[in-house]
Design a protein around this motif. Structure first.
Motif, mmCIF file in Angstrom:
data_model
loop_
_atom_site.group_PDB
_atom_site.id
_atom_site.type_symbol
_atom_site.label_atom_id
_atom_site.label_comp_id
_atom_site.label_asym_id
_atom_site.label_seq_id
_atom_site.Cartn_x
_atom_site.Cartn_y
_atom_site.Cartn_z
ATOM 1 N N PRO A 1 0.664 -1.079 -0.277
ATOM 2 C CA PRO A 1 -0.040 -0.012 0.098
ATOM 3 C C PRO A 1 0.906 1.271 -0.171
ATOM 4 C CG PRO A 1 0.018 -1.036 1.950
ATOM 5 C CD PRO A 1 0.628 -2.175 1.259
ATOM 6 N N VAL A 2 0.429 2.324 -0.751
ATOM 7 C CA VAL A 2 1.006 3.478 -0.733
ATOM 8 C C VAL A 2 -0.043 4.666 -0.694
ATOM 9 C CG1 VAL A 2 2.290 5.295 -2.125
ATOM 10 C CG2 VAL A 2 3.071 2.745 -2.206
ATOM 11 N N ASN A 3 -0.068 5.426 0.236
ATOM 12 C CA ASN A 3 -0.913 6.255 0.438
ATOM 13 C C ASN A 3 -0.614 7.663 -0.803
ATOM 14 O OD1 ASN A 3 -2.273 5.286 2.657
ATOM 15 N ND2 ASN A 3 -1.122 6.525 4.078
ATOM 16 N N ALA A 4 -1.739 7.646 -1.759
ATOM 17 C CA ALA A 4 -1.735 8.428 -2.827
ATOM 18 C C ALA A 4 -2.614 9.755 -2.398
ATOM 19 C CB ALA A 4 -2.461 7.915 -3.764
ATOM 20 N N VAL A 5 -1.705 10.566 -1.306
ATOM 21 C CA VAL A 5 -2.324 12.020 -0.914
ATOM 22 C C VAL A 5 -1.152 13.002 -0.900
ATOM 23 C CG1 VAL A 5 -4.217 10.984 0.385
ATOM 24 C CG2 VAL A 5 -1.852 11.188 1.410
ATOM 25 N N ALA A 6 -1.186 14.154 -0.933
ATOM 26 C CA ALA A 6 -0.346 15.053 -0.736
ATOM 27 C C ALA A 6 0.122 15.177 0.948
ATOM 28 C CB ALA A 6 -0.697 16.637 -1.082
ATOM 29 N N PRO A 7 1.141 15.795 1.034
ATOM 30 C CA PRO A 7 1.806 15.637 2.416
ATOM 31 C C PRO A 7 1.128 16.513 3.374
ATOM 32 C CG PRO A 7 3.314 16.649 1.033
ATOM 33 C CD PRO A 7 2.295 16.322 0.107
ATOM 34 N N ASN A 8 0.256 17.472 2.906
ATOM 35 C CA ASN A 8 -0.268 18.319 3.928
ATOM 36 C C ASN A 8 -1.850 18.306 4.101
ATOM 37 O OD1 ASN A 8 2.087 20.084 5.044
ATOM 38 N ND2 ASN A 8 2.510 20.128 2.764
ATOM 39 N N PRO A 9 -2.549 17.321 4.523
ATOM 40 C CA PRO A 9 -3.974 17.455 4.820
ATOM 41 C C PRO A 9 -4.368 18.611 5.337
ATOM 42 C CG PRO A 9 -2.984 15.650 6.197
ATOM 43 C CD PRO A 9 -1.744 16.304 5.615
ATOM 44 N N MET A 10 -5.515 18.749 4.849
ATOM 45 C CA MET A 10 -6.219 20.221 5.737
ATOM 46 C C MET A 10 -7.672 19.931 6.166
ATOM 47 S SD MET A 10 -4.401 22.891 4.909
ATOM 48 C CE MET A 10 -2.672 23.176 4.009
ATOM 49 N N ARG A 11 -7.899 20.685 7.438
ATOM 50 C CA ARG A 11 -9.097 20.540 8.098
ATOM 51 C C ARG A 11 -10.196 21.070 6.724
ATOM 52 N NH1 ARG A 11 -9.567 19.005 13.179
ATOM 53 N NH2 ARG A 11 -7.901 19.285 14.537
ATOM 54 N N ASN A 12 -11.534 20.756 6.843
ATOM 55 C CA ASN A 12 -12.416 21.178 6.044
ATOM 56 C C ASN A 12 -12.433 22.673 5.841
ATOM 57 O OD1 ASN A 12 -15.553 21.713 5.593
ATOM 58 N ND2 ASN A 12 -14.692 20.330 3.856
ATOM 59 N N GLU A 13 -12.523 23.268 7.164
ATOM 60 C CA GLU A 13 -12.616 24.647 7.090
ATOM 61 C C GLU A 13 -11.561 25.523 6.427
ATOM 62 O OE1 GLU A 13 -12.796 25.894 11.254
ATOM 63 O OE2 GLU A 13 -10.993 25.325 11.803
ATOM 64 N N THR A 14 -10.229 25.023 6.706
ATOM 65 C CA THR A 14 -9.152 25.426 5.974
ATOM 66 C C THR A 14 -9.124 25.201 4.491
ATOM 67 O OG1 THR A 14 -8.057 25.045 7.862
ATOM 68 C CG2 THR A 14 -6.756 25.582 5.918
ATOM 69 N N PHE A 15 -9.655 23.822 4.138
ATOM 70 C CA PHE A 15 -9.915 23.724 2.644
ATOM 71 C C PHE A 15 -10.649 24.478 2.023
ATOM 72 C CE2 PHE A 15 -11.414 21.638 -1.047
ATOM 73 C CZ PHE A 15 -10.317 20.765 -1.415
ATOM 74 N N THR A 16 -11.673 24.804 2.512
ATOM 75 C CA THR A 16 -13.077 25.495 1.789
ATOM 76 C C THR A 16 -12.537 27.065 1.938
ATOM 77 O OG1 THR A 16 -13.912 25.841 3.991
ATOM 78 C CG2 THR A 16 -14.661 24.105 2.611
ATOM 79 N N ARG A 17 -11.977 27.556 2.772
ATOM 80 C CA ARG A 17 -11.578 29.014 2.926
ATOM 81 C C ARG A 17 -10.391 29.255 1.603
ATOM 82 N NH1 ARG A 17 -10.536 29.353 8.038
ATOM 83 N NH2 ARG A 17 -8.638 28.741 8.114
ATOM 84 N N ALA A 18 -9.440 28.130 1.592
ATOM 85 C CA ALA A 18 -8.558 28.103 0.491
ATOM 86 C C ALA A 18 -8.992 28.216 -0.871
ATOM 87 C CB ALA A 18 -7.351 27.056 0.579
#
Length: 295
Positions: free
Chosen positions: A217-234
């Motif tokens: 298994p290899v996690n195919a995600v960027a190294p900086n997950p975000m809380r949803n509130e931060t994601f929506t603000r961005a």
């Protein structure tokens, strides 16, 4: 190298097809939809193995085919989600086993749904699976893919996160309300979103094919997950729109039923194995990724 690609007309498959072709690989494509080209073959994963001719001479197989998860889950849809992945993978590996010369590697997609919803817990590849429908699908999917190791193949299972590209996936669904100034945090905005730029995802899959040290298994995600509130603000900032309209969990449950759990899940996933193996993300930061995708 000759590479066989299933799910070749899908959101990820179409971009991966272009990337691998640009790298000089010879592609044979499998899709539910028939395409009138000599290097394309029709294959429904739920209805038996793929044509043997499609697999002959392959050095690698990339398996992306599966029933879309982002739809309202009826009993029949859940059956198709599970069967298209698990039975489809078994049928593909059965056909590989019958080849006179087998490919060296199988890259078979999985998903961060493997972990379930885990709050603030940091989730590397070594984390235990979660409970529920999607974790069960991913467990069985990866178990089916793992049987290819018994045939001598190196098996890689990219656990794919929220894939960002305006042409499809979650971002395409978010863009209309956000462009209208109606976007906002979901269910309080504290859930973690583990995302990846589509271009980084296709690069990671190609890297997994070409790197003989990568396995499992290899996690195919960027190294900086975000809380949803931060994601929506961005996302609002990238579109120059406000993002203050909250989306209550109840509204999502009424709209999507059981599938709303996928949208509400908190998954703080880290790409530990990719980082340890030397993969370099072009878009590790969300603001830069959204700027590239939406400019």
């Amino acid at each position: 190298m000759k590479i066989v690609l299933t799910g070749a007309t899908g959101f990820i498959g179409a971009r991966l097809r272009a990337h691998l072709t640009a790298q000089g690989h010879e592609l044979t494509c499998l899709s539910r939809r028939a395409v009138s080209r000599p290097e394309w073959y029709a294959w429904d994963p739920e209805n038996g193995p793929p044509p043997q001719a499609a697999l002959l001479g392959a050095g690698a197989v990339i398996h992306l085919a599966g029933e879309p998860v982002a739809q309202r889950w009826t009993a029949d849809v859940k059956r198709r989600i599970l069967s298209s992945r698990v039975q489809g993978t078994r049928s593909l590996i059965g056909a590989i086993g019958a080849l006179p010369v087998r490919p060296g590697v199988l890259v078979c997609a999985s998903a961060i749904g493997y972990y379930g919803s885990r709050g603030d817990e940091i989730l590397p590849e070594s984390a235990a699976p979660g409970a529920g429908f999607l974790p069960e699908v991913c467990i069985e999917w990866e178990r089916a893919a793992g049987t290819a190791a018994e045939l001598g193949l190196r098996v890689v299972s990219p656990r794919i996160g929220v894939v960002l590209d305006p042409a499809g996936g979650a971002l395409a669904q978010m863009l209309p309300p956000f462009r209208a100034g109606l976007g906002g945090p979901i269910a309080g905005g504290q859930a973690w979103t583990s995302w990846i730029h589509l271009n980084d995802l296709v690069r990671l899959i190609a890297w997994a094919v070409e790197n003989p040290a990568v396995c499992g298994p290899v996690n195919a995600v960027a190294p900086n997950p975000m809380r949803n509130e931060t994601f929506t603000r961005a996302l609002g900032a990238a579109l120059h729109r406000p993002a203050f309209f909250p989306v209550p969990a109840l509204a999502l449950k009424l709209l999507y039923g059981e599938m709303a759990g996928l949208v509400l899940a908190s998954q703080r996933v880290t790409p530990e194995r990719a980082a340890q193996s030397g993969f370099q993300f072009n878009w590790p930061e969300l603001d830069a990724a959204l700027g590239d995708l939406l400019r």
